[in-house]
Design an enzyme around this catalytic site. Structure first.
Site, PDB file in Angstrom:
ATOM      1  CB  SER A  28      -0.966   0.090   1.008  1.00 22.00           C
ATOM      2  OG  SER A  28      -1.753  -1.014   1.079  1.00 22.00           O
ATOM      3  NE  ARG A  32      -2.608   4.660  -0.154  1.00 26.05           N
ATOM      4  CZ  ARG A  32      -3.117   3.335  -0.304  1.00 26.05           C
ATOM      5  NH1 ARG A  32      -2.653   2.288  -0.469  1.00 26.05           N
ATOM      6  NH2 ARG A  32      -4.761   3.139   0.105  1.00 26.05           N
ATOM      7  CG  ASP A  54      -0.107  -5.874  -6.836  1.00 22.67           C
ATOM      8  OD1 ASP A  54      -0.285  -6.797  -7.613  1.00 22.67           O
ATOM      9  OD2 ASP A  54      -1.102  -5.696  -5.850  1.00 22.67           O
ATOM     10  CG  ASN A  98      -6.289  -9.194  -9.146  1.00 23.54           C
ATOM     11  OD1 ASN A  98      -7.104  -8.215  -9.585  1.00 23.54           O
ATOM     12  ND2 ASN A  98      -6.371 -10.278  -8.938  1.00 23.54           N
ATOM     13  CB  SER A 175     -13.091  -0.412  -3.103  1.00 25.75           C
ATOM     14  OG  SER A 175     -11.618  -0.206  -3.193  1.00 25.75           O
ATOM     15  CB  SER A 176     -10.907   2.529   1.287  1.00 31.24           C
ATOM     16  OG  SER A 176      -9.863   1.570   1.026  1.00 31.24           O
ATOM     17  CD  GLN A 177      -7.537  -0.597  -4.090  1.00 35.27           C
ATOM     18  OE1 GLN A 177      -7.897  -0.699  -5.092  1.00 35.27           O
ATOM     19  NE2 GLN A 177      -6.615  -1.409  -3.463  1.00 35.27           N
ATOM     20  CB  SER A 203     -10.484  -0.246   4.074  1.00 33.69           C
ATOM     21  OG  SER A 203     -11.161  -1.417   3.738  1.00 33.69           O
ATOM     22  CG  ASP A 322      -6.271  -6.626   2.757  1.00 36.34           C
ATOM     23  OD1 ASP A 322      -7.299  -6.874   2.006  1.00 36.34           O
ATOM     24  OD2 ASP A 322      -5.365  -5.695   2.155  1.00 36.34           O
ATOM     25  CD  GLU A 350      -6.004  -9.084  -4.247  1.00 39.28           C
ATOM     26  OE1 GLU A 350      -5.021  -8.180  -4.039  1.00 39.28           O
ATOM     27  OE2 GLU A 350      -7.045  -8.977  -3.524  1.00 39.28           O
ATOM     28  NE  ARG A 353      -8.449 -11.292  -0.598  1.00 38.11           N
ATOM     29  CZ  ARG A 353      -7.758 -10.326  -0.129  1.00 38.11           C
ATOM     30  NH1 ARG A 353      -7.915  -9.560   0.491  1.00 38.11           N
ATOM     31  NH2 ARG A 353      -6.562 -10.306  -1.036  1.00 38.11           N
ATOM     32  CG  HIS A 394      -1.824 -11.516  -2.172  1.00 39.92           C
ATOM     33  ND1 HIS A 394      -0.932 -10.814  -1.512  1.00 39.92           N
ATOM     34  CD2 HIS A 394      -2.817 -11.047  -2.483  1.00 39.92           C
ATOM     35  CE1 HIS A 394      -1.881  -9.441  -1.574  1.00 39.92           C
ATOM     36  NE2 HIS A 394      -2.846  -9.816  -2.135  1.00 39.92           N
ATOM     37  NE  ARG A 395      -3.346  -8.876   1.701  1.00 39.13           N
ATOM     38  CZ  ARG A 395      -2.178  -8.674   1.912  1.00 39.13           C
ATOM     39  NH1 ARG A 395      -1.497  -9.485   2.764  1.00 39.13           N
ATOM     40  NH2 ARG A 395      -1.827  -7.473   1.618  1.00 39.13           N
ATOM     41  CE  LYS A 420      -2.890  -8.269  -5.568  1.00 36.44           C
ATOM     42  NZ  LYS A 420      -2.747  -7.737  -6.495  1.00 36.44           N
TER      43      LYS A 420
END
Length: 656
Positions: A28, A32, A54, A98, A175-177, A203, A322, A350, A353, A394-395, A420
């Site tokens: 993250s 950024r 990523d 992704n 999504s906070s993104q 998030s 996450d 991803e 989940r 990945h998680r 990732k």
């Protein structure tokens, strides 16, 4: 499958975890910082940058946009000469894999860049929503088109006619993104703009990361609660010179949980009480479960509870979505049902989940209730090994490695997906965990030698797990018949064998929660079992499935190749025999007791023929391991034979 990784990774049963791990850089923060450095005035040196899929996607995209980059992610140090908010290249086709932390912010920045751009990714990226962000950008004149499905990538971006507005609105509950993307991009307009969040912002700690990094690059955003964010007029990004990247707090969760589950102490270095990442709050959640947590400015240490058992929990985990996945696996080691609430955002990550975690947790024995925004996980009475599908996530791969600390073997399919964010995760995990010494007693022998009954009695006396390998082939046969699969179709049968949800309990056999003990003894299923057992792909699939029954405190495994093929390190290995006449008589009595019309001479002939066939087959022929102890049960009762085996086990364990 990622290059350089195997198709699957087998983790042995583990008994403990402890030591020290230095974390890789935060994904993250890395992505950024890369984008802010590219937009800033001046040269920025980024240290301890994460080297992962990523970040490589972000670096490649910035390079295609004409940003001057020195160094690379592999070295951990990158120098970026900022373009003062205007990318030199005005036409580009960007593939972003992704990587949501690259895709969403770049969408917003490029919408204001006055060029022609196409953004695409892997198929899963094209299933992740972006419509709410696009609507917010269109409101100020951005020209963005969905190339396939409305609301989803890939995207085509044109120059647009940007008209800054006093207020821009965006949803916060997907999504906070989306909010991060607007926060990072809108200073490029030069106008004062307020962003109002519609719905509950999820998030929130990730927004804190964004605001903190923007401040380092010279832009202070005024926050009013979590509903309104104001960007001042005339703001522009200025390089702070050097930016160190903190360790990945989400990645820290796996090791902190390992310390709590495996005893510890396990220390992670790279994040601590001074971290700007919200996922360090995972340590607080572990502490509520009873783990012992110690903090430093740049490190955190976790040890198991004083009483050795984590406590059940009911937690709102919206702030650490996450790291919450790690808690879902930690729930397997608690003293009761656990509830993970307010994690609806899992569905647009991803992979879905919520669905994936529910599916994989059930594989290891948990009872799971999946809701629209929650999971309820009830730990298994006894964990069992499983092959975990990772969904290119990945998680999922990383958090399910923790199940091996329950003393069971685990198979992680497509382990390369960890590239990732944490390419060498499994090497680091292995460096702080200790394999368990799970004892196995292997009982092999021909049909009707008494090994099934003896194995059950031995398992009872020792309090160990039981594996009836012959029943596995019968269950495969039953499952194939129920699903209408051709008994000669190896390609279709192998996945059935690999995915069996089978358990043995006091002589009963359970398939997906159903007692199938009697059904698998039918003539039809016996014939099906004989056919599927001759197929190499089925035997290969069941080989690992049999190994997965190896769990603490020990395993009693009976079959025809337990000591010679499946568990060559078993001790002791016992090969049971009896005369063909006695074995035929035993089988005759068993079948008569079930009310079946049988003929003793015919049974004797059948046993002799089967002995010949089993000893001559090309795949796993029936034979005693070279170091097996022979046990002739012709004159012994099942109890006497079991007592002898237990005596050998205890002699081996005492070293006599």
């Amino acid at each position: 499958m990622a290059a350089g990784y195997p198709e699957h990774l087998d983790l042995p049963p583990l008994s403990a975890a402890g030591g020290t791990v230095r974390l890789p850089g935060s994904k993250s923060i890395s992505n950024r910082t890369l984008l802010l450095a590219a937009l800033a005035e001046g040269v920025t040196e980024i240290r301890d940058l994460l080297d992962s899929d990523d970040t490589r996607h972000m670096l490649e995209a910035l390079g295609k946009l004409g940003v001057e980059i020195a160094g690379d992610a592999a070295s951990g140090v990158v120098r970026i000469t900022g373009c003062r908010g205007r990318f030199p290249v005005r036409v580009a086709d960007l593939f972003l894999g992704n990587a949501g932390t690259a895709f969403r912010p770049l969408t917003a920045v490029l919408a204001l860049a006055g060029g022609h751009y196409r953004l695409s990714g892997v198929p899963r990226m094209h299933e992740r929503p972006i419509g709410d962000l696009v609507e917010g950008l269109r409101a100020i004149g951005a020209d963005i088109r969905f190339e396939a499905n409305d609301g989803f990538p890939p995207l085509a971006i044109g120059p647009g006619a940007i008209r800054p507005l006093p207020t821009v609105r965006v949803r916060g509950d997907v999504s906070s993104q989306f909010l991060t993307a607007l926060l990072m991009a809108l200073p490029l307009t030069g106008a004062a703009t307020a962003i109002e969040v519609e719905g509950e912002l999820i998030s929130k700690p990730y927004i804190d990361i964004t605001l903190n990094l923007m401040a380092r690059f010279g832009i202070e955003v005024r926050r009013e609660g979590w509903e309104r964010f104001t960007i001042p007029a005339g703001a522009h990004y200025r390089s702070p010179g050097t930016v160190p990247v903190e360790g990945d707090a989400s990645g820290a969760s796996y090791f902190l949980a390992a310390g709590a589950i495996g005893g510890g102490p396990l220390r992670i270095e790279g994040v601590g009480r001074t971290s700007i990442q919200g996922d360090v709050r995972f340590a607080d959640a572990l502490e509520r479960l009873g783990a012992r947590i110690t903090w430093g400015d740049t490190w955190i240490e976790a040890s198991g509870p004083a009483n050795g058992r984590l406590k059940a929990f009911d937690l709102d985990l919206n702030h650490i979505p996450d790291a919450a996945m790690t808690l879902a696996v930690a729930a397997l080691f608690t003293d009761g049902p656990c509830r993970l609430r307010n994690v609806a955002s899992w569905r647009v990550k991803e992979t879905d989940r919520l669905a994936a975690m529910a599916t994989e947790l059930r594989k290891v024995g948990a009872t799971v209730e999946e809701g629209a925004d929650f999971l309820r996980v009830t730990p298994a009475t006894a964990l069992h090994g499983a092959a975990i599908d990772t969904y290119d996530d990945h998680r999922i791969a990383m958090c399910f490695s923790l199940v091996a600390l329950g003393g069971v073997p685990m198979r992680i399919n497509d382990p390369g997906c960890v590239a990732k964010t944490f390419p060498d995760y499994f090497q680091r995990f292995a460096s702080v965990t200790r394999p368990a010494n799970v004892p196995v007693v292997a009982l092999d022998g021909p049909a009707a030698s008494g090994k099934g009954t003896v194995a059950l009695l031995v398992a009872r006396q020792l309090g160990w797990h039981l594996l009836e390998s012959g029943a596995l082939y019968r269950v495969v046969g039953l499952a194939a018949l129920e699903q209408g699969v051709d008994l000669q179709d190896e390609r279709a049968l192998a996945p059935i064998a690999a995915g069996l949800d089978v358990a043995f309990d006091e002589g009963r056999v359970w398939l997906s929660g159903r007692d199938v003990s009697d059904r698998i003894r039918s003539e039809q299923v016996s014939d099906a079992a004989s056919k599927v057992a001759a197929l190499p792909a089925v035997r290969a699939a069941l080989l690992w499935r049999q190994k997965a029954f190896r769990a603490m405190p020990g395993l009693v495994a009976e079959g025809r190749d337990m000591g010679s093929v499946v568990f060559p390190d078993a001790s002791p290995k016992v090969f049971l025999t009896a005369t063909a006449e006695v074995r035929a008589e035993r089988r005759y009595k068993q079948l008569i007791a079930k009310g079946m019309d049988v003929n003793l001479p015919a049974l004797l002939q059948e046993i002799a023929s089967r002995d010949e066939r089993d000893s001559q087959r090309s795949v796993a022929p029936l034979k005693a391991a070279s170091d097996a102890l022979p046990l002739d049960t012709t004159e012994l009762s099942a109890e006497e034979a079991a007592n002898q085996v237990v005596a050998w086990v205890r002699q081996r364990s005492s070293g006599t």
